[in-house]
Every structure is written in C-alpha cells, then in structure tokens.
Design an enzyme around this catalytic site. Structure first.
Site, PDB file in Angstrom:
ATOM      1  N   SER A 228       1.864  -0.860   5.235  1.00  0.00           N
ATOM      2  CA  SER A 228       0.858  -0.925   3.636  1.00  0.00           C
ATOM      3  C   SER A 228       0.579  -2.472   3.288  1.00  0.00           C
ATOM      4  CB  SER A 228       1.339  -0.989   2.190  1.00  0.00           C
ATOM      5  OG  SER A 228       2.429   0.239   2.212  1.00  0.00           O
TER       6      SER A 228
ATOM      7  N   ARG B  88       0.651  -9.248  -2.819  1.00  0.00           N
ATOM      8  CA  ARG B  88       1.017  -8.139  -3.531  1.00  0.00           C
ATOM      9  C   ARG B  88       0.399  -7.184  -4.837  1.00  0.00           C
ATOM     10  NH1 ARG B  88       6.348  -6.080  -2.525  1.00  0.00           N
ATOM     11  NH2 ARG B  88       6.511  -7.302  -0.658  1.00  0.00           N
TER      12      ARG B  88
ATOM     13  N   HIS C 175      -1.241  -4.797  -3.282  1.00  0.00           N
ATOM     14  CA  HIS C 175      -0.743  -3.945  -2.271  1.00  0.00           C
ATOM     15  C   HIS C 175       0.001  -2.967  -4.276  1.00  0.00           C
ATOM     16  CE1 HIS C 175       4.092  -1.844  -1.842  1.00  0.00           C
ATOM     17  NE2 HIS C 175       3.330  -1.879  -0.887  1.00  0.00           N
TER      18      HIS C 175
END
Lengths: 210, 210
Positions: B14, B42, B45
């Site tokens: 990812s 993040r 994400h």
C-alpha cells in the site's frame, strides 16, 4: 470565540449546508430516492467528501434487505472496532439486533494463524457458524469482503446484505468490483475510498430512517 | 478469486502504491522531513484521499512536542470512541501512556446538561482537571477544539499538543483556522475534511516512528 454549541443545531445546519453545496457544485443532481439521499448525505457529513455523490453504489435490494434484517434481530458484524464504535448501538439494541467485531478475539487470532489467513477472514469464518440473520459491515478489509463472497458462493455462509466500503490500495477497489457482480444486496464505494467511519455512517443513515 | 492475504505485505505494498501515485499526480512533491512524510502517507493510507498532501499542516514544534509527551506518560484524550478505537493502544501502553474518551461518561453528560454545552466541551473541562501531561486528539468536534483553545488561553488547561482534525460543515474549518493562530503545537487538516479515522492515523504514524 463565537460558535454554535447545540448539537442538534449543528447537525441540522450541516445537512442544509451539504444540500447548498450540492446545488452549487452539481446543479440538477438527483437522488434516486429518499433513503439513498439520506445515505449519501450522511456519507458526505462524515467525510466532507462530495465524491460520494458519484462513488456510492446501492444495489436495488440493498436498503430493503438491510431494513428487513434489522427488523428481524440480525447481527451486525463489522471488520473493525472503529466501525463498530461509530454505529448507533442504542438503535440496534432497540431493534433487538446484536452487533460485534470478531477481529480482535483470541479465537479469531488462533484460526488466522492456523490457516495463514488474515484475522478479518477468520472473523468471517467464525461469524458464518453463528445462528441468526447477518449483516456484514466492512470498512477496512478487502480480505473480509472476498472471504464473505467466497463462503456465500459455496453456501457456507448465509447473509442478508453487505455494506462493503473497504478503503485502500491493495484489493479494496477490486473487492468491491467483485461484490457488484454477485447477487448479494450491497452498498459499496467504488474505487479506493471508503473506511470504517463511512461504513458506520451508512448503517446509521439507514437506522435513522426506521 | 486471487488476492493478497498477508497483512504485512498488504501494508508494505500500500505504501509503495501511495508513493507511486504521488510520483504520478504530483511529480516533484517534497515532504519536509521523514516524520511528516510518514504522517501524510498514513493519512492517505487511511482515507485514500491524496488531498492530504496539501491540507495537512504540522506546526514546527508539533511532532517534537507529541513525542516528548508520549515519552513522559501523557494521557491521550480523544473526542470520540471511534478515534480511540483506531489508536494503537498497545504502543501507548508500552510507553506508559494512558488514553481515554470522556465524551460518553455520565459525569460528562451531567456537566454538559448543567452548562448547556456539548458533551465534547464538557469532556475537555473534565480532562483539564486531571493530573499529568495531555495530548488532545480531535477528529469530530469543533466545539472540543474551541473549548481547549479557550481554556488554554485562560490558563485553565495545560496541554502538550493538539491533533485537531475535526471533519464537517459547521465550525470545523473555522476551529482549525483558529488553532493555527495559537502557540499550541498542532497538526490540523485545513478546510472541512478530517475525521476520527484520520485523527487515529496521525497519532499512530507518530507512534510508529518511536
């Protein structure tokens, strides 16, 4: 600093603003029906992301199937504690529904390790063995969504509907594309976007129409 | 159906895809430093929303202040159980940090009713009276953010930093604009976007650098 402090007014005003912005950025946009409007607007309310006007897809029987399950003491299975924490549990309890996230359970961890699968997949296997009507609410794990489709396809799992809005880069979009091809009543977010917050918002939107 | 089932591989892949997409859609985009890169990636994400490349603002002392607080047994106060459920509590425990969401407590509800304020605001008032270093992590309630700023300003509250990423339409953007004007170390999302999921992701990103 002046600011609105009344929670009811904040929510009411928010939904007015959402409609105003839709009128501005998407003049002529039409919701298919009242419940779909409520689901999409609550999705926008939760994310401030107007892309949900286009990427939220609700299958023909999804709302009806979800409401029927909720009226018949279904259990809502989520793939994260975050999704579970966002769902209005008082409403579910008032309907006699149960709710759980099996992902962090010891039994789930054990099964996942044994089978070398994700805990999200193991949680679906465990849920499948439980009695009663089932709604799956996935905001995170494509592997959970794939597993549920596989088990439904091989008649190892009975379920009423899937709210399938995993977010992410590996498998999320693909898993939702697969769900669209099945006969399972679904609500999905096309593409990469989605999330536990969205998953909870969708279920709440439906609960608030009941 | 073929799909990646190894959680470590899913996460690694990812983050690779996120970098690839940044290279594609924003060639030459530069992160200020390694920690900021981890926080922004993040955030993407968790949301699959690349707008966070532009709207996440991290004040000069924010990361340092948050890490220092986390190394000194701070308590992390969230404004929703959803944010709390997303935070890596094992990491916090390993650091000797506490974490809590006071919003649903009876004492909070009582105080909110007495004062005709939101429960989010009442939760900040109650937190202010507790001993120890404090980090506030807000993904939902502008009123909590305003309250924390007011109490800090009037010396009724000591805190180390605020992760202030309320999402929404009424007060969210404005509350974050106000936070930018203070001396409080902050991480914010400019505009309407944000959320409990994002709030948790930001704290986790910092925890994973420690």
């Amino acid at each position: 600093m002046e600011y609105i402090k009344n929670p009811m007014k904040i929510e009411e005003k928010s939904f007015e603003m959402i409609q105003d912005i839709i009128d501005e950025i998407r003049p002529g946009y039409e919701f298919k029906n009242n419940v779909e409007e409520k689901i999409i607007k609550r999705s926008i309310h939760t994310t401030a992301d107007f892309e949900y006007l286009d990427i939220l897809k609700i299958s023909d029987k999804a709302v009806e199937s979800i409401i029927d399950a909720l009226k018949n003491n279904a259990t809502v299975y989520t793939d994260t504690n975050m999704a579970l924490s966002g769902i209005n549990k008082k409403r579910l309890e008032a309907l006699g529904c149960k709710y759980k996230c099996l992902v962090a359970d010891e039994e789930t961890a054990k099964l996942a390790k044994e089978k070398s699968i994700t805990r999200s997949m193991a949680a679906v296997e465990i849920a499948a063995k439980e009695p009663g009507r089932k709604l799956f609410v996935f905001g995170n794990a494509p592997t959970a969504l794939y597993k549920a489709m596989e088990m439904k396809n091989s008649n190892e799992l009975e379920l009423d509907a899937i709210v399938g809005v995993p977010v992410g880069f590996v498998g999320a979009a693909e898993s939702k594309d697969e769900l669209e091809k099945t006969e399972i009543p679904y609500i999905i977010s096309k593409g990469r976007k989605g999330g536990s917050n969205l998953a909870a918002a969708i279920i709440n939107a439906i609960l608030y129409t009941m």
